[in-house]
Design a protein around this motif. Structure first.
Motif, PDB file in Angstrom:
ATOM      1  N   ILE A 201       0.828  -1.204   0.000  1.00 42.38           N
ATOM      2  CA  ILE A 201       0.000   0.000   0.000  1.00 42.38           C
ATOM      3  C   ILE A 201       0.862   1.253   0.000  1.00 42.38           C
ATOM      4  O   ILE A 201       0.501   2.279  -0.588  1.00 42.38           O
ATOM      5  CB  ILE A 201      -0.964  -0.013   1.205  1.00 42.38           C
ATOM      6  N   ASP A 202       2.025   1.173   0.646  1.00 40.81           N
ATOM      7  CA  ASP A 202       2.934   2.324   0.696  1.00 40.81           C
ATOM      8  C   ASP A 202       3.390   2.761  -0.697  1.00 40.81           C
ATOM      9  O   ASP A 202       3.783   3.911  -0.896  1.00 40.81           O
ATOM     10  CB  ASP A 202       4.172   2.000   1.546  1.00 40.81           C
ATOM     11  N   LYS A 203       3.335   1.843  -1.678  1.00 38.82           N
ATOM     12  CA  LYS A 203       3.785   2.169  -3.034  1.00 38.82           C
ATOM     13  C   LYS A 203       2.774   3.030  -3.793  1.00 38.82           C
ATOM     14  O   LYS A 203       3.109   3.672  -4.785  1.00 38.82           O
ATOM     15  CB  LYS A 203       4.054   0.890  -3.831  1.00 38.82           C
ATOM     16  N   PHE A 204       1.516   2.994  -3.359  1.00 34.21           N
ATOM     17  CA  PHE A 204       0.464   3.737  -4.054  1.00 34.21           C
ATOM     18  C   PHE A 204      -0.133   4.774  -3.104  1.00 34.21           C
ATOM     19  O   PHE A 204      -0.417   4.468  -1.958  1.00 34.21           O
ATOM     20  CB  PHE A 204      -0.656   2.801  -4.514  1.00 34.21           C
ATOM     21  N   SER A 205      -0.341   5.969  -3.592  1.00 36.62           N
ATOM     22  CA  SER A 205      -1.024   6.973  -2.769  1.00 36.62           C
ATOM     23  C   SER A 205      -2.507   6.638  -2.721  1.00 36.62           C
ATOM     24  O   SER A 205      -3.047   5.993  -3.628  1.00 36.62           O
ATOM     25  CB  SER A 205      -0.827   8.369  -3.362  1.00 36.62           C
ATOM     26  N   THR A 206      -3.175   7.091  -1.666  1.00 44.94           N
ATOM     27  CA  THR A 206      -4.614   6.864  -1.555  1.00 44.94           C
ATOM     28  C   THR A 206      -5.339   7.521  -2.720  1.00 44.94           C
ATOM     29  O   THR A 206      -6.245   6.923  -3.326  1.00 44.94           O
ATOM     30  CB  THR A 206      -5.147   7.434  -0.220  1.00 44.94           C
ATOM     31  N   ALA A 207      -4.933   8.757  -3.047  1.00 42.07           N
ATOM     32  CA  ALA A 207      -5.558   9.459  -4.175  1.00 42.07           C
ATOM     33  C   ALA A 207      -5.342   8.690  -5.482  1.00 42.07           C
ATOM     34  O   ALA A 207      -6.242   8.614  -6.327  1.00 42.07           O
ATOM     35  CB  ALA A 207      -4.984  10.868  -4.291  1.00 42.07           C
TER      36      ALA A 207
ATOM     37  N   SER B 268      -3.013  -1.831 -14.393  1.00 39.31           N
ATOM     38  CA  SER B 268      -2.162  -3.024 -14.452  1.00 39.31           C
ATOM     39  C   SER B 268      -1.116  -3.012 -13.339  1.00 39.31           C
ATOM     40  O   SER B 268      -0.730  -4.062 -12.818  1.00 39.31           O
ATOM     41  CB  SER B 268      -1.466  -3.120 -15.813  1.00 39.31           C
ATOM     42  N   GLU B 269      -0.656  -1.811 -12.973  1.00 40.06           N
ATOM     43  CA  GLU B 269       0.314  -1.708 -11.872  1.00 40.06           C
ATOM     44  C   GLU B 269      -0.271  -2.288 -10.584  1.00 40.06           C
ATOM     45  O   GLU B 269       0.428  -2.951  -9.823  1.00 40.06           O
ATOM     46  CB  GLU B 269       0.691  -0.237 -11.644  1.00 40.06           C
ATOM     47  N   VAL B 270      -1.559  -2.030 -10.357  1.00 40.80           N
ATOM     48  CA  VAL B 270      -2.216  -2.545  -9.155  1.00 40.80           C
ATOM     49  C   VAL B 270      -2.433  -4.046  -9.272  1.00 40.80           C
ATOM     50  O   VAL B 270      -2.130  -4.817  -8.354  1.00 40.80           O
ATOM     51  CB  VAL B 270      -3.562  -1.829  -8.909  1.00 40.80           C
ATOM     52  N   LEU B 271      -2.969  -4.490 -10.426  1.00 43.21           N
ATOM     53  CA  LEU B 271      -3.283  -5.914 -10.599  1.00 43.21           C
ATOM     54  C   LEU B 271      -2.025  -6.781 -10.657  1.00 43.21           C
ATOM     55  O   LEU B 271      -2.059  -7.949 -10.261  1.00 43.21           O
ATOM     56  CB  LEU B 271      -4.111  -6.111 -11.869  1.00 43.21           C
ATOM     57  N   ASP B 272      -0.916  -6.205 -11.151  1.00 43.05           N
ATOM     58  CA  ASP B 272       0.329  -6.973 -11.261  1.00 43.05           C
ATOM     59  C   ASP B 272       1.154  -6.949  -9.976  1.00 43.05           C
ATOM     60  O   ASP B 272       2.122  -7.700  -9.845  1.00 43.05           O
ATOM     61  CB  ASP B 272       1.195  -6.431 -12.408  1.00 43.05           C
ATOM     62  N   GLU B 273       0.780  -6.059  -9.049  1.00 44.17           N
ATOM     63  CA  GLU B 273       1.517  -5.965  -7.788  1.00 44.17           C
ATOM     64  C   GLU B 273       1.313  -7.245  -6.975  1.00 44.17           C
ATOM     65  O   GLU B 273       0.191  -7.647  -6.678  1.00 44.17           O
ATOM     66  CB  GLU B 273       1.014  -4.753  -6.985  1.00 44.17           C
ATOM     67  N   GLU B 274       2.406  -7.894  -6.637  1.00 46.97           N
ATOM     68  CA  GLU B 274       2.333  -9.116  -5.855  1.00 46.97           C
ATOM     69  C   GLU B 274       2.425  -8.783  -4.366  1.00 46.97           C
ATOM     70  O   GLU B 274       3.324  -8.048  -3.957  1.00 46.97           O
ATOM     71  CB  GLU B 274       3.466 -10.075  -6.238  1.00 46.97           C
ATOM     72  N   PRO B 275       1.496  -9.292  -3.563  1.00 50.08           N
ATOM     73  CA  PRO B 275       1.550  -9.017  -2.116  1.00 50.08           C
ATOM     74  C   PRO B 275       2.873  -9.454  -1.517  1.00 50.08           C
ATOM     75  O   PRO B 275       3.375 -10.547  -1.815  1.00 50.08           O
ATOM     76  CB  PRO B 275       0.385  -9.849  -1.557  1.00 50.08           C
ATOM     77  N   ASP B 276       3.466  -8.583  -0.710  1.00 52.21           N
ATOM     78  CA  ASP B 276       4.738  -8.906  -0.054  1.00 52.21           C
ATOM     79  C   ASP B 276       4.574 -10.041   0.944  1.00 52.21           C
ATOM     80  O   ASP B 276       5.505 -10.814   1.185  1.00 52.21           O
ATOM     81  CB  ASP B 276       5.275  -7.665   0.681  1.00 52.21           C
ATOM     82  N   LEU B 277       3.383 -10.127   1.528  1.00 50.84           N
ATOM     83  CA  LEU B 277       3.122 -11.148   2.539  1.00 50.84           C
ATOM     84  C   LEU B 277       2.117 -12.154   2.003  1.00 50.84           C
ATOM     85  O   LEU B 277       1.110 -11.777   1.401  1.00 50.84           O
ATOM     86  CB  LEU B 277       2.564 -10.516   3.815  1.00 50.84           C
ATOM     87  N   SER B 278       2.379 -13.413   2.228  1.00 51.41           N
ATOM     88  CA  SER B 278       1.441 -14.458   1.810  1.00 51.41           C
ATOM     89  C   SER B 278       1.575 -15.655   2.742  1.00 51.41           C
ATOM     90  O   SER B 278       2.602 -15.841   3.393  1.00 51.41           O
ATOM     91  CB  SER B 278       1.721 -14.880   0.360  1.00 51.41           C
ATOM     92  N   ASP B 279       0.514 -16.431   2.800  1.00 51.23           N
ATOM     93  CA  ASP B 279       0.519 -17.622   3.647  1.00 51.23           C
ATOM     94  C   ASP B 279       1.279 -18.761   2.980  1.00 51.23           C
ATOM     95  O   ASP B 279       1.298 -18.878   1.742  1.00 51.23           O
ATOM     96  CB  ASP B 279      -0.917 -18.082   3.920  1.00 51.23           C
ATOM     97  N   LYS B 280       1.891 -19.598   3.803  1.00 49.86           N
ATOM     98  CA  LYS B 280       2.538 -20.795   3.282  1.00 49.86           C
ATOM     99  C   LYS B 280       1.476 -21.842   2.945  1.00 49.86           C
ATOM    100  O   LYS B 280       0.299 -21.670   3.261  1.00 49.86           O
ATOM    101  CB  LYS B 280       3.512 -21.359   4.320  1.00 49.86           C
ATOM    102  N   ALA B 281       1.906 -22.916   2.334  1.00 49.22           N
ATOM    103  CA  ALA B 281       0.962 -23.969   1.945  1.00 49.22           C
ATOM    104  C   ALA B 281       0.301 -24.598   3.173  1.00 49.22           C
ATOM    105  O   ALA B 281      -0.912 -24.780   3.227  1.00 49.22           O
ATOM    106  CB  ALA B 281       1.671 -25.026   1.111  1.00 49.22           C
ATOM    107  N   ASP B 282       1.109 -24.917   4.176  1.00 53.07           N
ATOM    108  CA  ASP B 282       0.577 -25.535   5.393  1.00 53.07           C
ATOM    109  C   ASP B 282       0.776 -24.566   6.554  1.00 53.07           C
ATOM    110  O   ASP B 282       1.843 -24.518   7.176  1.00 53.07           O
ATOM    111  CB  ASP B 282       1.301 -26.865   5.682  1.00 53.07           C
ATOM    112  N   THR B 283      -0.257 -23.797   6.837  1.00 55.43           N
ATOM    113  CA  THR B 283      -0.160 -22.804   7.907  1.00 55.43           C
ATOM    114  C   THR B 283      -0.675 -23.368   9.226  1.00 55.43           C
ATOM    115  O   THR B 283      -1.449 -24.330   9.257  1.00 55.43           O
ATOM    116  CB  THR B 283      -0.960 -21.541   7.548  1.00 55.43           C
TER     117      THR B 283
END
Length: 593
Positions: free
Chosen positions: A104-110, A307-322
């Motif tokens: 979220i820090d990469k994109f301004s709210t506006a 596309s910048e938003v849709l292509d942005e990969e979340p920095d945090l994600s769950d592992k396969a076995d959480t």
């Protein structure tokens, strides 16, 4: 582009039917001048009323089919484009919900607001134009050329030369306009940012009587956008004069040569009439195509931004076995380093080695910008560590299911907000299935019941967006109560009692000790009075723990802590804090985190 087009989804049928009906409409329209020529040549000139009636009926049938096809193309086009835009907005919103704080820090709210509104609308308009007008215009252009060559190859050669000249002229205009439109579109973010900043901080603006200053800022941003679009539209406006010049020149030339051919018998009156119709149709189609290119240019900028938003990969994600089980609220920082931006040597936390027992109350104090909030953000995995590990209940936070982890590590942030709705609806953000009794109990623990009971509708009282109709202290207490609704194993209060008087602050801490003794509590504060009764207090400076111990121990061992205490004790104190031995009350020492 694939991700954007994938949002067509259930509207594929409408997307296919729209150009089909558009082409059917064009076929009927192209036949009309041909039938008109037949009426003139075969019926009127030969005084054959039967031929007039026959071709007239065919013309009526073609006109009706063209009308119905145009209507169906419009209906399916509107359904496809609006549905596509709806899906695209939902996909952007869904994607944003998966973002970490770092994303979220990469994109301004506006910027995000502009992408979900103006950008999506531009793409919607371009999409509808592509499946309807962008199919209709070139098909009409090609069909008109073919029919004109069928009528008279010699006369159509003049027509083709004029058409090529017009295409070059319109292409040049569009090329200049596209650059200006792309630059103008970027000004939308600036305008939205000015509006959002002013509206969200309207109380501050009025308190400092800065309305005229804000108006000037908005006028400047709006003026920049206005100037850019005026420039772009002025360039596009050249399309019409060019088209009129070329088309009327072509008509004059064809009229001159056509009249000679009619007299010479190589061209009929009806054929000459149909040629004029095809010329106008082709020229108008070419002009429409130039506008389509401008629209596509504008939408290209929007496509890139979305596309910048849709292509942005979340920095945090769950592992396969959480893991979805937490034995207790113990917390272990094992030689943790942390930086907000990976790859940059700007760490805000350095070699944090800290071990907190389950049920312990920890106070954190330190100068502004020392890394206090950054430290607690790692516990609920709002960010991931750069090196080392953070464990809760003996398990690395990266091994937990994030939803489960955040349900058990409840955070009251510095800038927590309330949402429009009743008080009880806001409380149920913590537990959607909570009973009214459970909500009341949580509010008692947060000392929020005191003011709620004085409100006309009590727990059903309406809260404005952002909690605009309650005070800062009331908002903080409601946010604490909302966090308690989760019955967490770890409760983090990030300077979340700063707007509460010290007497109420003390009551809240006492309620915590009595009602949630097994919950690990971490309290970030700027005033010593908020943390002095904690089991242990951490002093953080420049991203490092420089002191740890009880209030009494730190007064002896930490010069920073002693200085903070001394400055607050000598500052006059809170209005409701009992005076100390020197007759001075302990100050809040409130500073921004």
């Amino acid at each position: 582009m694939k991700k954007i087009l994938a949002q067509i989804k259930q509207y594929k049928k409408d997307t296919i039917l729209t150009p089909f009906y558009a082409m059917l409409e064009v076929v009927m329209e192209v036949l009309l001048p041909y039938i008109t020529a037949k009426i003139i040549d075969e019926g009127i000139e030969k005084s054959d009323m039967k031929a007039v009636a026959l071709f007239g009926g065919a013309m009526l049938a073609a006109a009706i089919v063209s009308l119905l096809a145009g209507m169906m193309s419009g209906v399916h086009g509107a359904r496809a484009s609006t549905g596509f835009a709806c899906n695209l907005r939902e996909e952007i919103y869904r994607k944003i919900q998966t973002f970490s704080f770092a994303n979220i820090d990469k994109f301004s709210t506006a910027g995000l607001v502009t992408r979900m509104t103006t950008d999506v609308t531009n793409i919607q308009n371009a999409f509808q134009m592509c499946i309807r007008i962008a199919v209709r215009a070139p098909f009409m252009l090609i069909s008109s050329l073919i029919m004109s060559f069928i009528v008279s190859p010699k006369m159509s050669s003049l027509f083709l030369i004029a058409l090529l000249f017009l295409a070059i002229a319109l292409g040049s205009v569009v090329a200049f306009a596209m650059k200006t439109f792309s630059a103008a579109f970027q000004k939308y973010d600036e305008l939205n940012a000015k509006v959002q900043e002013n509206v969200s901080a309207i109380r501050v603006v009025k308190a400092y009587v800065r309305e005229d200053y804000e108006k000037d800022k908005f006028r400047k941003a709006s003026g920049n956008l206005y100037n850019m679009f005026v420039k772009a539209e002025s360039i596009v406006a050249l399309n019409n004069p060019f088209m009129m010049l070329v088309s009327y020149s072509a008509i004059i030339a064809i009229s001159w040569f056509g009249a000679h051919m009619v007299v010479g018998g190589s061209l009929t009156t009806g054929e000459l009439t149909s040629l004029f119709s095809y010329i106008f149709s082709a020229f108008i189609s070419l002009m429409i195509l130039s506008f389509i290119f401008v629209m596509i240019s504008m939408s290209t900028a929007s496509i890139k931004r979305i596309s910048e938003v849709l292509d942005e990969e979340p920095d945090l994600s769950d592992k396969a076995d959480t893991i979805k089980e937490m034995k207790d609220g113990s917390i272990d920082f094992e030689h943790v380093d942390f930086a907000y931006f990976k790859g940059e040597n700007k760490e805000v936390l350095h070699d944090i080695d800290l071990h907190i027992k389950s049920g312990e109350t920890i106070g954190i104090i330190g100068p502004t910008g020392s890394g206090k909030t950054s430290l607690v953000n790692l516990i609920s995995r709002l960010y991931d560590v750069t090196s080392g590990s953070v464990k809760v209940g003996g398990v690395d936070v990266r091994d937990y299911d994030m939803e489960f982890l955040r349900d058990n590590v409840s955070v009251v942030l510095q800038k927590n907000v309330l949402f429009s709705g009743s008080i009880i609806e806001n409380l149920r953000w913590g537990n959607e299935n909570a009973t009214e009794e459970e909500c009341i109990e949580a509010c008692k623990s947060a000392c929020a019941d005191e003011f709620i009971e004085r409100m006309p509708d009590k727990y059903n009282s309406h809260i404005e967006r952002g909690g605009a109709n309650v005070s800062g202290g009331q908002k903080q207490r409601l946010c604490i109560a909302r966090a308690l609704m989760k019955s967490p194993k770890v409760l983090i209060l990030d300077d979340s009692t700063s707007a509460v008087d010290t007497a109420t602050d003390a009551k809240i801490k006492q309620a915590f000790a009595e009602r949630i003794p097994g919950t690990t509590k971490i309290i970030i504060a700027q005033r010593i009075s908020s943390v002095e009764k904690a089991d242990r207090i951490l002093v953080i400076e420049e991203g490092r723990i420089t002191g740890i111990g009880t209030h009494e121990e730190l007064l002896k061992t930490s010069e920073t802590y002693a200085d903070i205490y001394s400055s607050q004790a000598c500052g006059g104190g809170d209005f409701d804090r009992p005076e100390n031995a020197q007759g001075k009350a302990v100050s809040t020492g409130k500073e921004g985190e």
